[in-house]
Motif scaffolding. Structure first.
Motif, PDB file in Angstrom:
ATOM      1  N   ASP A  30       4.290  16.640   3.226  1.00 12.75           N
ATOM      2  CA  ASP A  30       2.954  16.064   3.161  1.00 12.75           C
ATOM      3  C   ASP A  30       2.345  15.795   4.532  1.00 12.75           C
ATOM      4  O   ASP A  30       1.132  15.534   4.634  1.00 12.75           O
ATOM      5  CB  ASP A  30       3.005  14.750   2.377  1.00 12.75           C
ATOM      6  N   TRP A  45       5.982  10.172  -0.519  1.00 16.22           N
ATOM      7  CA  TRP A  45       5.288  11.014   0.467  1.00 16.22           C
ATOM      8  C   TRP A  45       6.290  11.329   1.566  1.00 16.22           C
ATOM      9  O   TRP A  45       7.054  10.463   1.974  1.00 16.22           O
ATOM     10  CB  TRP A  45       4.116  10.205   0.987  1.00 16.22           C
ATOM     11  N   GLY A 100      -4.016   9.573   4.427  1.00 18.64           N
ATOM     12  CA  GLY A 100      -5.064  10.455   3.921  1.00 18.64           C
ATOM     13  C   GLY A 100      -6.456   9.929   4.226  1.00 18.64           C
ATOM     14  O   GLY A 100      -7.340  10.695   4.627  1.00 18.64           O
ATOM     15  N   SER A 101      -6.649   8.627   4.068  1.00 18.28           N
ATOM     16  CA  SER A 101      -7.952   8.025   4.377  1.00 18.28           C
ATOM     17  C   SER A 101      -8.266   8.139   5.861  1.00 18.28           C
ATOM     18  O   SER A 101      -9.402   8.418   6.253  1.00 18.28           O
ATOM     19  CB  SER A 101      -7.965   6.554   3.951  1.00 18.28           C
ATOM     20  N   ALA A 143       0.843  -1.189   0.000  1.00 16.83           N
ATOM     21  CA  ALA A 143       0.000   0.000   0.000  1.00 16.83           C
ATOM     22  C   ALA A 143       0.882   1.244   0.000  1.00 16.83           C
ATOM     23  O   ALA A 143       2.095   1.172   0.215  1.00 16.83           O
ATOM     24  CB  ALA A 143      -0.909  -0.013   1.226  1.00 16.83           C
ATOM     25  N   ALA A 144       0.276   2.383  -0.239  1.00 16.85           N
ATOM     26  CA  ALA A 144       0.983   3.663  -0.236  1.00 16.85           C
ATOM     27  C   ALA A 144       0.673   4.401   1.063  1.00 16.85           C
ATOM     28  O   ALA A 144      -0.502   4.563   1.425  1.00 16.85           O
ATOM     29  CB  ALA A 144       0.573   4.513  -1.431  1.00 16.85           C
ATOM     30  N   SER A 175       7.254   3.820   0.329  1.00 18.32           N
ATOM     31  CA  SER A 175       6.443   4.830  -0.353  1.00 18.32           C
ATOM     32  C   SER A 175       6.519   6.168   0.366  1.00 18.32           C
ATOM     33  O   SER A 175       5.961   7.162  -0.113  1.00 18.32           O
ATOM     34  CB  SER A 175       4.981   4.384  -0.438  1.00 18.32           C
ATOM     35  N   GLY A 232       0.791   7.542   1.850  1.00 17.27           N
ATOM     36  CA  GLY A 232      -0.033   8.730   1.683  1.00 17.27           C
ATOM     37  C   GLY A 232      -1.507   8.419   1.597  1.00 17.27           C
ATOM     38  O   GLY A 232      -2.344   9.146   2.146  1.00 17.27           O
ATOM     39  N   GLU A 233      -1.834   7.317   0.931  1.00 14.89           N
ATOM     40  CA  GLU A 233      -3.243   6.939   0.802  1.00 14.89           C
ATOM     41  C   GLU A 233      -3.810   6.478   2.138  1.00 14.89           C
ATOM     42  O   GLU A 233      -4.945   6.823   2.501  1.00 14.89           O
ATOM     43  CB  GLU A 233      -3.395   5.847  -0.256  1.00 14.89           C
ATOM     44  N   LEU A 234      -3.034   5.691   2.889  1.00 16.24           N
ATOM     45  CA  LEU A 234      -3.518   5.205   4.181  1.00 16.24           C
ATOM     46  C   LEU A 234      -3.693   6.356   5.172  1.00 16.24           C
ATOM     47  O   LEU A 234      -4.699   6.434   5.881  1.00 16.24           O
ATOM     48  CB  LEU A 234      -2.553   4.167   4.750  1.00 16.24           C
TER      49      LEU A 234
END
Length: 290
Positions: free
Chosen positions: A173, A132, A11-12, A4-5, A101, A7-9
């Motif tokens: 970020d 990130w 951010g969610s 997984a990334a 990531s 930033g996505e985790l």
């Protein structure tokens, strides 16, 4: 599943007013315990490798990174790799090729202007490679054997106005903030400044990160996440769980020499602590696997 990334985790989690937990790993047993605990909790997780951990592994990043990648790819929940507390530019430049990531670039020891310049350069390099990047403003004491800062010492609290300018000028970020926390605490007695957490959350448009959470009581952690923290780092709590379990096993079994026996006990203790902390902190549920 694929890596997984970060930033996505994060951010969610921020969008859900929750937090993803990032666990520092030193051995293969740490990695396996974090994945097992996250699977039991049904939540995504970050595996963090710090510069200190790399130094412990004779300066070699890839062995631990590859073990973490293999474990993440076999996990039933999303797992991302994060390179933590990087001060070495040489180590920073190994991040992308090693499967990470994201990276936390740590120039917080420097005066503000130097911290900003170094962090801006690191952010530009990281973003050009799709990474990130997290930074730190204010001094989260207790690292490398140093005592925690006095609550009223300069830098012991992150200033919201300064933090806003730092994020805007550096392009990071996420920001790790000093709110009464300290690294490497072995007693859970830290009292966080929750008013400051909310003021920082209002001042910034990037996720806030808590370092040094092992010394923070459960209720304080839950309240801080509700106030705006989106990533919570955990390190010492796992080492305490592992060490206590191994010490108890060897005391009860002084004849033991098979390392699988006591390492297995330590791994299980860490997995239980991972699951417990994820539930306390309230990480969002993982997306179902295909």
């Amino acid at each position: 599943m694929p890596l997984a990334a970060t930033g996505e985790l994060v951010g969610s989690a921020a969008a859900a007013r929750s937090a993803v937990v990032a666990f520092n790993v030193i051995t293969l047993e740490h990695i396996e315990a974090v994945v097992a605990g996250a699977e039991a909790a049904g939540a995504p997780v970050l595996l963090q490798v710090s510069e200190n951990a790399v130094r412990f592994r004779h300066g070699r990043l890839l062995p631990l990174a590859r073990a973490a990648t293999a474990a993440a790819e076999q996990a039933a929940v999303p797992v991302a790799l994060h390179l933590d507390h990087v001060q070495s530019d040489d180590l920073l430049r190994q991040a992308a090729d090693a499967g990470f990531s994201s990276v936390m670039y740590d120039a917080a020891r420097l005066p503000y202007a130097e911290n900003l310049a170094a962090t801006r350069a690191a952010a530009e390099w990281a973003h050009a490679r799709g990474l990130w990047i997290e930074a730190e403003l204010g001094q989260v004491g207790g690292k490398d054997g140093k005592p925690p800062l006095d609550a009223h010492a300069p830098g012991a609290r992150t200033d919201p106005g300064e933090a806003h300018a730092f994020v805007a000028d550096s392009g990071v970020d996420a920001l790790a903030v000093a709110i009464g926390n300290s690294h490497a605490m072995t007693e859970r007695t830290a009292a966080l400044d929750h008013d400051l957490v909310e003021r920082l959350a209002d001042a910034l448009d990037v996720p806030l990160v808590l370092h040094g959470s092992s010394g923070v009581p459960d209720a304080e952690l839950t309240a801080a996440v509700a106030g705006g923290l989106a990533k919570v780092n955990v390190g010492t709590a796992l080492n305490i769980a592992m060490t206590d379990a191994i010490r108890a096993h060897l005391t009860a079994h002084p004849e033991a020499v098979d390392s699988r026996k006591y390492l297995g006990v330590g791994r299980e203790a860490m997995a239980q602590e991972v699951e417990r902390l994820i539930r306390v902190i309230g990480a969002p549920a993982a997306a179902p696997t295909a």
